[in-house]
Write a protein that holds these residues in place. Structure first.
Motif, PDB file in Angstrom:
ATOM      1  N   ASP A 538       3.195  33.991  46.421  1.00  0.00           N
ATOM      2  CA  ASP A 538       3.917  32.736  46.644  1.00  0.00           C
ATOM      3  C   ASP A 538       4.358  32.557  48.091  1.00  0.00           C
ATOM      4  O   ASP A 538       5.333  31.871  48.372  1.00  0.00           O
ATOM      5  N   GLN A 541       4.823  28.817  49.471  1.00  0.00           N
ATOM      6  CA  GLN A 541       6.048  28.158  49.019  1.00  0.00           C
ATOM      7  C   GLN A 541       7.275  28.695  49.754  1.00  0.00           C
ATOM      8  O   GLN A 541       8.163  27.939  50.156  1.00  0.00           O
ATOM      9  N   VAL A 623       0.309  24.306  47.602  1.00  0.00           N
ATOM     10  CA  VAL A 623       1.703  23.949  47.273  1.00  0.00           C
ATOM     11  C   VAL A 623       1.847  22.539  46.715  1.00  0.00           C
ATOM     12  O   VAL A 623       2.968  22.097  46.473  1.00  0.00           O
ATOM     13  N   GLU A 625       1.531  21.261  43.903  1.00  0.00           N
ATOM     14  CA  GLU A 625       2.212  21.166  42.610  1.00  0.00           C
ATOM     15  C   GLU A 625       3.707  21.435  42.748  1.00  0.00           C
ATOM     16  O   GLU A 625       4.473  21.161  41.815  1.00  0.00           O
ATOM     17  N   ASP A 626       4.137  21.965  43.872  1.00  0.00           N
ATOM     18  CA  ASP A 626       5.536  22.366  44.040  1.00  0.00           C
ATOM     19  C   ASP A 626       6.317  21.433  44.958  1.00  0.00           C
ATOM     20  O   ASP A 626       7.552  21.410  44.895  1.00  0.00           O
ATOM     21  N   PRO A 655      11.602  24.384  44.588  1.00  0.00           N
ATOM     22  CA  PRO A 655      10.970  24.736  43.310  1.00  0.00           C
ATOM     23  C   PRO A 655      11.145  26.186  42.919  1.00  0.00           C
ATOM     24  O   PRO A 655      10.951  26.529  41.773  1.00  0.00           O
ATOM     25  N   LEU A 656      11.438  27.090  43.900  1.00  0.00           N
ATOM     26  CA  LEU A 656      11.541  28.508  43.575  1.00  0.00           C
ATOM     27  C   LEU A 656      12.974  28.892  43.289  1.00  0.00           C
ATOM     28  O   LEU A 656      13.906  28.333  43.847  1.00  0.00           O
TER      29      LEU A 656
END
Length: 657
Positions: A538, A541, A623, A625-626, A655-656
């Motif tokens: 990840d 992100q 990224v 989708e985030d 998002p995280l």
């Protein structure tokens, strides 16, 4: 080992290449009065050209203040009439003038200004010329940043079919790999490529044959191939005789003799070097020659004579204000007095050596901060070396204490109580010294972890080197402040350091929060990466989240400047791809990454807008989708054609978790 002015070749090449458009000049062919007459009889752009030509004459004569005055006049006139090429030429000569005086900050600053003007008028030969000069300046400092200028200069030289440019850059690249990066195979490859051009012959190839041989001589001297370097320097002496470079070549020939154990011949050449330096009033070469001569006698059975030469060198360096020369001479005096057993004088000069070393570092670091060049990283690296040297100082003081205790014990051998007390004091001193050593080692380890990732630092301590590693997927981020250079011109060095430290310290906290790795700072630019030294899935992100936090922090400072920190707007660029990571340097370590991914990330930043996060098509695919993103279309990028780019739209989303 410091590369000499002649044998590093960069100054010679600058003085040769800097004449683009004017032809070769030398003091023997052009009389000063004729040049002054040319200036008096012309006006406008032709007068600017003639002023530049006159200034170069003064530089070649070693009359640097006169050259500076003429060049300032040329710049003023060029600005009045809007003659950008003439202004660029004058700035280029100013860079040469200051570099010849070892003023690295002014030399680099003027050369950078000249490069920007050549870019404005799209003068490709001029751009290649300045890239070559800047690469040579960094080469002389042993800085691997030199390659960032030399490679583009080589590419432009090949595109222009400029054989002279190609040969000059090949020699510099050979020096970089052979003298600093300890890669003799690459060095010899560049020397071989250069020899191919020389054997084919071109206009001026005879002169470049000399520069090529000088480069090989320097390479052999640095790599302890003394027999080869001696032969090459002796062959070069006839070309330098009667010039300001003669003292330098004599000195290097003397070093070669000394490396071969031929002390008498070495001293003879050192003395001849000193005499030539006196003739040309070259204080730097004068002090270097006296230092070498004094150190040679100190090693033999004539320490008094050696101390005399070293004291003379110290007097000249003090009078001339040459801090580096003062540092080197004080170090030599410290070693000389220690060898004689005069520990009071040895300690005095050792302390002065450390003071000068720290002072030189502080000045260099301050200049590089002002000029936006590797400011804080260099300070941390130099501090680590200073701490390691303190361990040596503590050990030497401990040995001196041991000798004092021994003498006292013999003198009062009949007094048991005093003996016991002396031994007890000795025990306490050793215990305290060992504790200090352990504390300093701990601080040194901590500093090393500030410079390198923990895994890399451990590998370096265990093996003495670090193998380069390839990472298939890493996200690289660059940030840069809008208007930083203009704002910094109105700030004192202390205010500038405080401002940059305020921002970068917070950036460090942010990237540490997301598990990212800081790579380096270059002036007001900040570079970090995610996905190394330990690969994670990840990292794109996390890098974007860090970028969002950086934007918010910079915006908050701009809204509230109560601490006296000026507000800026920041541009951010992000790209994902493969990189190679490793450590460069043998004393001043630097963890860095290379590859086209780094170049594209830098282009993302330069193509971004203030207050925006600009990401590449590759990062967007990872990224999308985030994060909410806005497609910018295809943007023209230097040396890359057109690239698809996206702005992060919703910077408030996280998002995280």
């Amino acid at each position: 080992m410091k590369v000499s002015l002649y044998c590093s070749l960069w100054l010679w090449m600058m003085l040769f290449l800097v004449l683009s458009g004017h032809g070769m000049l030398c003091a023997q062919e052009v009389r000063e009065m004729e040049l002054i007459g040319n200036v008096s009889d012309t006006s406008d752009s032709l007068k600017v050209n003639n002023l530049n030509t006159l200034a170069f004459f003064y530089i070649n004569e070693g009359r640097f203040q006169k050259a500076d005055s003429v060049l300032q006049e040329a710049i003023t006139l060029a600005k009045e009439i809007g003659y950008l090429r003439g202004e660029a030429e004058a700035l280029k000569y100013l860079g040469v003038n200051y570099d010849y005086q070892s003023n690295r900050y002014e030399a680099t600053r003027y050369s950078m200004e000249s490069l920007e003007l050549y870019k404005r008028i799209n003068d490709v030969p001029g751009i290649a010329n300045l890239e070559s000069n800047l690469g040579a300046m960094y080469l002389n400092e042993g800085d691997p940043v030199a390659i960032d200028y030399l490679i583009p200069a080589l590419q432009k030289g090949e595109a222009l079919k400029d054989t002279t440019r190609i040969v000059s850059v090949l020699i510099n690249l050979a020096a970089l790999y052979g003298n600093y990066m300890q890669e003799p195979e690459k060095a010899m490859k560049y020397y071989a490529d250069c020899k191919t051009y020389l054997d084919a012959g071109f206009e001026g190839s005879e002169n470049w044959e000399i520069y090529y041989r000088a480069g090989l001589a320097e390479y052999n001297l640095i790599n302890a191939n003394y027999k080869e370097s001696l032969q090459q320097y002796l062959a070069l002496l006839p070309y330098d005789e009667g010039s300001i470079y003669y003292a330098e070549t004599l000195l290097k020939a003397g070093e070669s003799y000394e490396g071969l154990g031929q002390t008498d011949q070495a001293r003879d050449y050192y003395k001849r070097s000193v005499a030539s330096a006196k003739k040309w009033s070259s204080d730097r070469n004068w002090v270097e020659g006296l230092n070498k001569l004094g150190s040679s006698y100190i090693k033999s059975d004539q320490p008094v004579l050696g101390l005399g030469y070293l004291q003379e060198a110290l007097m000249i360096s003090n009078a001339s204000g040459m801090l580096q020369a003062q540092r080197d001479v004080n170090k030599a005096l410290y070693m000389a007095y220690e060898k004689q057993g005069d520990y009071d004088q040895a300690l005095k000069h050792h302390k002065r050596y450390l003071e000068l070393k720290d002072s030189i570092f502080d000045i260099a670091a301050n200049d590089k901060v002002r000029f936006a060049q590797l400011n804080f990283d260099l300070e941390k690296k130099e501090s680590q070396i200073a701490l390691l040297e303190r361990e040596t100082e503590i050990t030497e003081l401990q040995q001196k204490r041991q000798k004092s205790v021994t003498i006292a014990t013999v003198a009062v051998s009949g007094l048991l109580m005093i003996l016991v007390l002396g031994l007890f004091n000795r025990y306490k001193f050793i215990k305290k010294a060992n504790r200090i050593i352990q504390e300093e080692k701990g601080r040194s380890d901590s500093l090393l972890l500030n410079i390198l990732p923990e895994e890399t630092a451990q590998e370096l301590k265990e093996n003495g080197k670090v193998k380069a590693k390839r990472f298939e997927s890493v996200t690289v981020m660059f940030t840069d402040f809008k208007g930083f250079t203009k704002t910094s011109e109105n700030m004192t060095p202390e205010e500038l350091v405080k401002s940059v430290d305020h921002f970068f310290s917070k950036f460090d906290e942010i990237i540490e929060q997301y598990g990212l790795e800081k790579i380096k700072t270059i002036g007001d630019a900040y570079m970090c990466a995610g996905g190394l030294p330990f690969p994670v899935s990840d990292h794109p992100q996390k890098v974007i989240l860090a970028a969002i936090d950086i934007l918010k922090f910079v915006d908050a400072v701009r809204q509230d400047s109560t601490d006296g920190i000026p507000g800026f707007e920041v541009r951010i660029g992000i790209h994902t791809g493969p990189v190679v990571a490793g450590v460069v340097g043998t004393k001043k370590f630097a963890y860095d990454i290379w590859g086209d991914t780094v170049n594209v990330a830098s282009r993302m930043e330069s193509s971004s807008e203030a207050g925006k996060i600009n990401i590449s098509e590759v990062t967007y695919a990872l990224v999308k989708e985030d994060f909410s993103c806005v497609y910018r279309g295809e943007v023209e990028v230097k040396n890359k054609g057109t690239l698809k780019m996206y702005f992060i739209d919703d910077i408030a989303s996280k998002p995280l978790t």
